[in-house]
Design an enzyme around this catalytic site. Structure first.
Site, short mmCIF file in Angstrom:
data_model
loop_
_atom_site.label_atom_id
_atom_site.label_comp_id
_atom_site.label_asym_id
_atom_site.label_seq_id
_atom_site.Cartn_x
_atom_site.Cartn_y
_atom_site.Cartn_z
N LYS A 155 45.30 30.11 45.33
CA LYS A 155 44.93 31.58 46.26
C LYS A 155 44.94 30.56 48.06
CE LYS A 155 45.27 33.92 43.05
NZ LYS A 155 44.07 34.33 41.92
N ARG A 187 45.59 12.07 32.67
CA ARG A 187 45.07 12.87 32.07
C ARG A 187 43.83 12.32 32.79
NH1 ARG A 187 44.38 13.33 27.05
NH2 ARG A 187 45.96 12.75 26.32
N TYR A 216 38.35 39.19 36.96
CA TYR A 216 40.47 39.41 37.21
C TYR A 216 41.02 38.78 35.67
CZ TYR A 216 44.60 36.48 37.59
OH TYR A 216 45.95 36.19 37.82
N ASP A 237 33.14 32.95 40.28
CA ASP A 237 34.26 32.64 40.52
C ASP A 237 34.69 32.72 42.46
OD1 ASP A 237 37.34 33.37 41.09
OD2 ASP A 237 37.62 34.01 39.19
C1 PLP Z 1 44.52 34.58 40.42
C2 PLP Z 1 42.95 34.35 40.25
C3 PLP Z 1 42.28 33.24 39.25
C4 PLP Z 1 43.11 32.91 37.50
O1 PLP Z 1 43.93 31.79 38.45
P1 PLP Z 1 45.67 31.31 38.47
O2 PLP Z 1 45.44 30.41 39.38
O3 PLP Z 1 46.49 32.57 38.38
O4 PLP Z 1 45.26 30.88 37.34
C5 PLP Z 1 40.94 33.79 38.91
N1 PLP Z 1 40.31 34.42 39.03
C6 PLP Z 1 40.11 35.23 40.32
C7 PLP Z 1 40.30 36.15 41.01
C8 PLP Z 1 41.71 35.03 41.24
O5 PLP Z 1 42.18 35.53 41.60
#
Ligand code: PLP
Length: 401
Positions: free
Chosen positions: A209, A59, A112, A184
């Site tokens: 993603k 961890r 998001y 982000d």
């Molecule tokens: C999918 C997404 C998230 C969240 O990510 P997870 O891996 O699903 O927890 C945050 N910001 C954006 C822009 C996203 O597309």
């Protein structure tokens, strides 16, 4: 060779890993061990006190995960990266580490869906406030910064309307107030946009993603300067504990190797799909940062290497027609998420942003006729043909009623 000597396309494959240190294994090994055995009691003491570097417990740090973290730090040009069990684990670890009760977070107008949920939760439970802003002019940014603002949190391009925020402008102003800017960067990946190089302080990815790129892992990454990252590592990562598993880190390292070539193809395909959709009579608005008519086209061109693989559009006729179109597609899959090899379509109003109240959805530009496409790696002609046949069916259905 020094790290600084090689290009991005080389770093995604090599950085942070030496086969010589791992029994000549070409690909990084997976170390599933939860704990690490000390040679003696003294060594255990020194590992805990920090006098000696080395692993203690997974961890806190794990060798496979560490290879990924070092590679991501290099790709985003940050001092240190931390890997998390999901994008939201990264978002929550960062936001909770940067704020305390009574503080304020200034956000881009769209975030998001689950980030929106987290902001509500933090407000209700911990009295950490937030505001949404276009952040599109110097005057607007200065007006929105409060004495209690301790974090500026933005997405760019913003899901799903692809508004682009000028990160150089924003980070320049934020610096005057010593407020960290968190970006982000999920939609762009470090191949298309590097917010730290534009003066921002912290980058977050849903690695689920484009970083993973194959739709087979849920993961998150945060990258930034040493001081902020150390704080996060020692508090909200270690003590809340949303860490990444070694196997998932390995999947991300595998996915990363093709990031640059995947992003090139995603971008090429999206440009072709955009050209096809733009001229179709059923399409009302189209949101794509590579569109010269997009209001933020110039900023996008300045701060992004390419416009990326995502685009949104509104179909005439609202929700009913949007759903009809989705149901008429044969190749393109109906699914949330993005950045996969498969082209995915989703309906934000009833899917990713269903948790956002309608009033806020409309402010974000999410109408009932809006659809978002994550353009995949298939042949662009096949994608356009699928859209064409589905749009024809949708148009025929609308004329029947
Ligand atoms: C999918 C997404 C998230 C969240 O990510 P997870 O891996 O699903 O927890 C945050 N910001 C954006 C822009 C996203 O597309």
């Amino acid at each position: 060779m020094n790290n600084g000597d090689v290009q991005f396309e080389t770093s995604v494959i090599h950085h942070g890993y030496s086969s010589r240190k791992h029994h000549d294994s070409l690909t990084p090994p997976i170390y599933p061990s939860s704990t690490f055995a000390f040679a003696n009691a003294k060594q255990g003491e020194e590992r805990f006190s920090g006098e000696q570097e080395g692993y203690i417990y997974s961890r806190l740090s794990n060798p496979t995960v560490k290879i990924l973290e070092e590679r991501m730090a290099e790709l985003e040009k940050g001092d240190q990266a931390l890997a998390f069990s999901s994008g939201m684990a990264a978002v929550s670890a960062v936001l909770l580490a940067l704020t305390k009760s009574g503080d304020h977070i200034l956000c881009s107008k769209g975030v998001y869906g689950c980030t929106f949920g987290l902001l509500q939760f933090m407000q209700e439970k911990y009295a950490i406030g937030h505001d949404f802003s276009n952040l599109d002019t110097e005057e607007e940014i200065r007006k929105r910064i409060l004495p209690t603002t301790t974090c500026i949190y933005v997405e760019t391009p913003i899901n799903p309307t692809m508004q682009v925020i000028d990160l150089t402008l924003l980070s320049g102003i934020a610096k005057e107030y010593s407020i960290p800017v968190v970006v982000d960067n999920t939609f762009s990946s470090p191949y298309l946009q590097q917010p730290l190089a534009l003066g921002c302080d912290l980058v977050i990815h849903s690695a689920t993603k484009y970083i993973g790129g194959h739709g087979d892992v849920v993961a998150g990454i945060a990258v930034g300067k040493k001081d902020i990252m150390t704080t996060i590592q020692k508090t909200t990562q270690k003590d809340i504990g949303g860490i990444l598993s070694p196997f998932d880190a390995w999947l991300l390292l595998r996915g990363l190797k093709t990031l640059a070539i995947r992003m090139d193809r995603h971008t090429e395909n999206a440009a072709k799909v955009f050209s096809f959709l733009k001229q179709h009579e059923l399409i009302d608005k189209i949101y794509y940062p590579g569109d010269p008519d997009h209001p933020d086209y110039r900023i996008a061109k300045q701060q992004m290497k390419k416009p990326g693989g995502l685009l949104s559009f509104t179909i005439r006729g609202g929700k009913e027609m949007a759903q009809k179109l989705m149901d008429s597609l044969q190749l393109i899959q109906i699914a949330v998420s993005l950045g996969d090899a498969e082209t995915l379509i989703q309906h934000p109003a009833t899917m990713t942003h269903a948790v956002v109240p309608e009033e806020n959805r409309l402010i974000m530009g999410i109408t009932d006729g809006l659809l978002r496409l994550s353009v995949g790696l298939e042949h662009a002609d096949d994608l356009c043909r699928d859209l064409e046949q589905a749009l024809s069916k949708t148009l025929a259905a609308s004329k029947m009623v």
